[in-house]
Design an enzyme around this catalytic site. Structure first.
Site, PDB file in Angstrom:
ATOM      1  N   LYS A  90       0.750  -1.162   0.032  1.00  8.48           N
ATOM      2  CA  LYS A  90      -0.062   0.143  -0.024  1.00  8.48           C
ATOM      3  C   LYS A  90       0.662   1.392  -0.034  1.00  8.48           C
ATOM      4  O   LYS A  90       0.242   2.376   0.535  1.00  8.48           O
ATOM      5  CB  LYS A  90      -1.169  -0.025   1.273  1.00  8.48           C
ATOM      6  CG  LYS A  90      -1.749  -1.307   1.371  1.00  8.48           C
ATOM      7  CD  LYS A  90      -2.190  -1.855   0.232  1.00  8.48           C
ATOM      8  CE  LYS A  90      -3.343  -1.228  -0.486  1.00  8.48           C
ATOM      9  NZ  LYS A  90      -3.422  -2.372  -1.789  1.00  8.48           N
ATOM     10  N   THR A  94       1.267  -0.496  -7.247  1.00  8.11           N
ATOM     11  CA  THR A  94       0.509  -0.557  -8.459  1.00  8.11           C
ATOM     12  C   THR A  94       1.194   0.350  -9.220  1.00  8.11           C
ATOM     13  O   THR A  94       1.343   0.349 -10.552  1.00  8.11           O
ATOM     14  CB  THR A  94      -1.048  -0.535  -8.065  1.00  8.11           C
ATOM     15  OG1 THR A  94      -1.331  -1.266  -7.075  1.00  8.11           O
ATOM     16  CG2 THR A  94      -1.700  -0.944  -9.390  1.00  8.11           C
ATOM     17  N   HIS A 154       7.575  -7.677  -2.053  1.00  6.79           N
ATOM     18  CA  HIS A 154       7.390  -6.896  -0.800  1.00  6.79           C
ATOM     19  C   HIS A 154       8.353  -7.343   0.176  1.00  6.79           C
ATOM     20  O   HIS A 154       8.199  -6.823   1.345  1.00  6.79           O
ATOM     21  CB  HIS A 154       5.955  -7.246  -0.124  1.00  6.79           C
ATOM     22  CG  HIS A 154       4.732  -6.673  -0.739  1.00  6.79           C
ATOM     23  ND1 HIS A 154       4.881  -5.203  -1.174  1.00  6.79           N
ATOM     24  CD2 HIS A 154       3.676  -7.021  -1.245  1.00  6.79           C
ATOM     25  CE1 HIS A 154       3.613  -5.144  -1.745  1.00  6.79           C
ATOM     26  NE2 HIS A 154       2.895  -5.894  -1.913  1.00  6.79           N
ATOM     27  N   ARG A 177       6.154   5.436   1.700  1.00 10.68           N
ATOM     28  CA  ARG A 177       5.111   6.412   1.958  1.00 10.68           C
ATOM     29  C   ARG A 177       4.906   6.517   3.371  1.00 10.68           C
ATOM     30  O   ARG A 177       5.200   5.821   4.223  1.00 10.68           O
ATOM     31  CB  ARG A 177       3.675   5.769   1.428  1.00 10.68           C
ATOM     32  CG  ARG A 177       2.513   6.536   1.263  1.00 10.68           C
ATOM     33  CD  ARG A 177       1.224   5.662   0.976  1.00 10.68           C
ATOM     34  NE  ARG A 177       0.296   6.562   0.457  1.00 10.68           N
ATOM     35  CZ  ARG A 177      -1.049   6.110   0.212  1.00 10.68           C
ATOM     36  NH1 ARG A 177      -1.258   4.882  -0.007  1.00 10.68           N
ATOM     37  NH2 ARG A 177      -2.066   6.917  -0.038  1.00 10.68           N
ATOM     38  N   TYR A 239       6.275   8.255  -2.259  1.00 13.95           N
ATOM     39  CA  TYR A 239       4.970   8.272  -2.872  1.00 13.95           C
ATOM     40  C   TYR A 239       4.423   9.854  -2.869  1.00 13.95           C
ATOM     41  O   TYR A 239       4.158  10.070  -3.979  1.00 13.95           O
ATOM     42  CB  TYR A 239       3.979   7.415  -2.040  1.00 13.95           C
ATOM     43  CG  TYR A 239       2.521   7.527  -2.703  1.00 13.95           C
ATOM     44  CD1 TYR A 239       2.262   6.711  -3.685  1.00 13.95           C
ATOM     45  CD2 TYR A 239       1.594   8.363  -1.955  1.00 13.95           C
ATOM     46  CE1 TYR A 239       0.807   6.636  -4.024  1.00 13.95           C
ATOM     47  CE2 TYR A 239       0.225   8.375  -2.437  1.00 13.95           C
ATOM     48  CZ  TYR A 239      -0.105   7.480  -3.615  1.00 13.95           C
ATOM     49  OH  TYR A 239      -1.473   7.593  -3.936  1.00 13.95           O
ATOM     50  N   ARG A 307      -7.929   3.787  -5.128  1.00  7.98           N
ATOM     51  CA  ARG A 307      -8.900   4.494  -4.007  1.00  7.98           C
ATOM     52  C   ARG A 307      -8.596   5.832  -4.320  1.00  7.98           C
ATOM     53  O   ARG A 307      -8.670   6.370  -5.420  1.00  7.98           O
ATOM     54  CB  ARG A 307      -8.435   3.791  -2.430  1.00  7.98           C
ATOM     55  CG  ARG A 307      -9.730   4.256  -1.749  1.00  7.98           C
ATOM     56  CD  ARG A 307      -9.393   3.678  -0.148  1.00  7.98           C
ATOM     57  NE  ARG A 307      -8.386   4.074   0.394  1.00  7.98           N
ATOM     58  CZ  ARG A 307      -8.470   5.356   0.905  1.00  7.98           C
ATOM     59  NH1 ARG A 307      -9.531   5.866   1.408  1.00  7.98           N
ATOM     60  NH2 ARG A 307      -7.366   6.103   1.537  1.00  7.98           N
ATOM     61  N   GLY A 309      -5.679   7.772  -3.553  1.00  8.93           N
ATOM     62  CA  GLY A 309      -4.347   8.230  -3.985  1.00  8.93           C
ATOM     63  C   GLY A 309      -4.003   9.602  -3.467  1.00  8.93           C
ATOM     64  O   GLY A 309      -3.423  10.432  -4.310  1.00  8.93           O
TER      65      GLY A 309
END
Ligand code: PAP
Length: 341
Positions: A90, A94, A154, A177, A239, A307, A309
């Protein structure tokens, strides 16, 4: 459109085009069968966000992925030119997959083309996830990919086999992030299909480091140190900075990967085309992300990877006290590393 695997001699090509679902290699017994009950069940465990986690070599791994990680450590055979994307869940996986795929494969698949693979495939179908692939005993599929291969893990840095971590011919791109946003994103994602506890319970586990692929601070610190030691081999991204300037991120990725944009590509707007193709807005609307699901063990619908972002959504799920507590734990754990959030 011709099948990319026959049309292109060089990678990356979409993983799913080369290895359609269900096309197991059949050569290996699954790593879960091989190591599963003997070793994994003896490891310390905790359940968080609906997933049974096991502590292996200091990291909290999903139970079903421990055999895959062991298998990667024992069997993974890197090739010259391999590119490994790495992240804690997360944190922008992606997006990073889409950006790197589109950047590296731009000669075969121009970003502005209507038939670009990212319109019909989820980024996770373009870039294989090693941890699940090895757990499922399907690592043989990787052999079918033309070089350079683009893959993802991961795994924490210290878990990587030395053949990858210390390989001058293998580049690593890591994205992190704000851990508060990561936690919120993880909880919302997991509860779409798993029997998740309340956010406050997951938060308590996370404060002790017990979160999938955590402790979070160890995850970021490992790649941070590696990027400081070998900046030409390990790229460290945030991020939040990517969101500030996606086009600059595309250029930086291309430069790091040794495929900088030619003046003609710049003039044609290629970096901006890639950033637009990989934007949350475009990917959310893509056909491939509105049907189907991804995952060898849990099947997450493709839509669940997209979602809000945004930066700072934690404010809607954590009290200021929770945020302060978590921030100070992370700060404490990272003290002396030079890395802050
Ligand atoms: P994964 O590790 O399970 O693959 P990952 O992609 O790292 O998940 O994280 C999903 C987050 O990235 C979501 O954040 P949110 O819950 O805070 O909204 C998702 O919205 C965000 N995300 C996915 N694709 C993009 C994109 N193209 N641009 C920016 N953010 C994105």
């Amino acid at each position: 459109m011709a099948a990319p695997s026959t049309r292109c001699l060089i990678g990356p090509v979409p993983f799913k085009d080369v290895c359609p679902d269900g096309d197991g290699d059949g050569d290996h017994v699954s790593a879960t069968e091989e190591y599963g009950d003997i070793l994994v069940s003896t490891l310390p465990s905790v359940t968080s966000h609906g997933v049974l986690l096991r502590q292996y070599q200091g990291a909290w791994l999903a139970h079903h992925r421990v055999p895959g990680v062991i298998s990667i450590q024992r069997r993974f055979e890197p090739r010259r030119g391999d590119v490994l994307l790495a992240s804690s869940p997360k944190c922008g996986t992606t997006w990073l997959k889409a950006l790197c795929f589109a950047t590296m494969a731009r000669a075969a698949y121009p970003a502005g083309a209507a038939e670009h693979p990212l319109h019909r495939l989820n980024p996770h179908e373009c870039v294989p996830f090693l941890d699940d692939l090895f757990s499922a005993g399907q690592e043989g599929k990787l052999e079918a990919l033309p070089s350079p291969r683009l893959m993802h893990t991961h795994m924490q840095h210290h878990l990587l086999p030395s053949s990858v971590a210390n390989n001058p011919d293998c580049k690593i791109i890591y994205v992190c992030r704000d851990p508060k946003d990561m936690l919120v994103s993880l909880w919302l994602f997991a509860r779409t299909i798993l029997p998740c506890e309340d956010f406050s319970e997951m938060f308590e586990s996370a404060c002790q480091g017990k979160v999938i692929d955590g402790p979070i601070w160890d995850h970021v610190a490992g790649y941070w140190r590696a990027s400081k030691a070998s900046p030409e081999r390990v790229m460290f991204l945030r991020y939040e900075q990517m969101l500030l300037d996606p086009v600059a991120t595309v250029r930086a990725l291309a430069g790091f990967l040794g495929v900088s944009f030619f003046p003609a590509e710049e003039a044609a707007g290629s970096p901006a085309d890639i950033a637009k193709l990989c934007s949350l807005e475009t990917l959310k609307g893509a056909t491939g992300n509105n049907t189907g699901s991804t995952g060898a063990f849990f099947k997450f619908p493709h839509q669940t990877y997209f979602r809000k972002g945004v930066v700072g959504d934690w404010v809607n799920y954590m009290t200021p006290e929770m945020a302060q507590r978590f921030d100070s734990i992370v700060q404490d754990k990272l003290r002396g590393s030079g890395l802050t959030f």
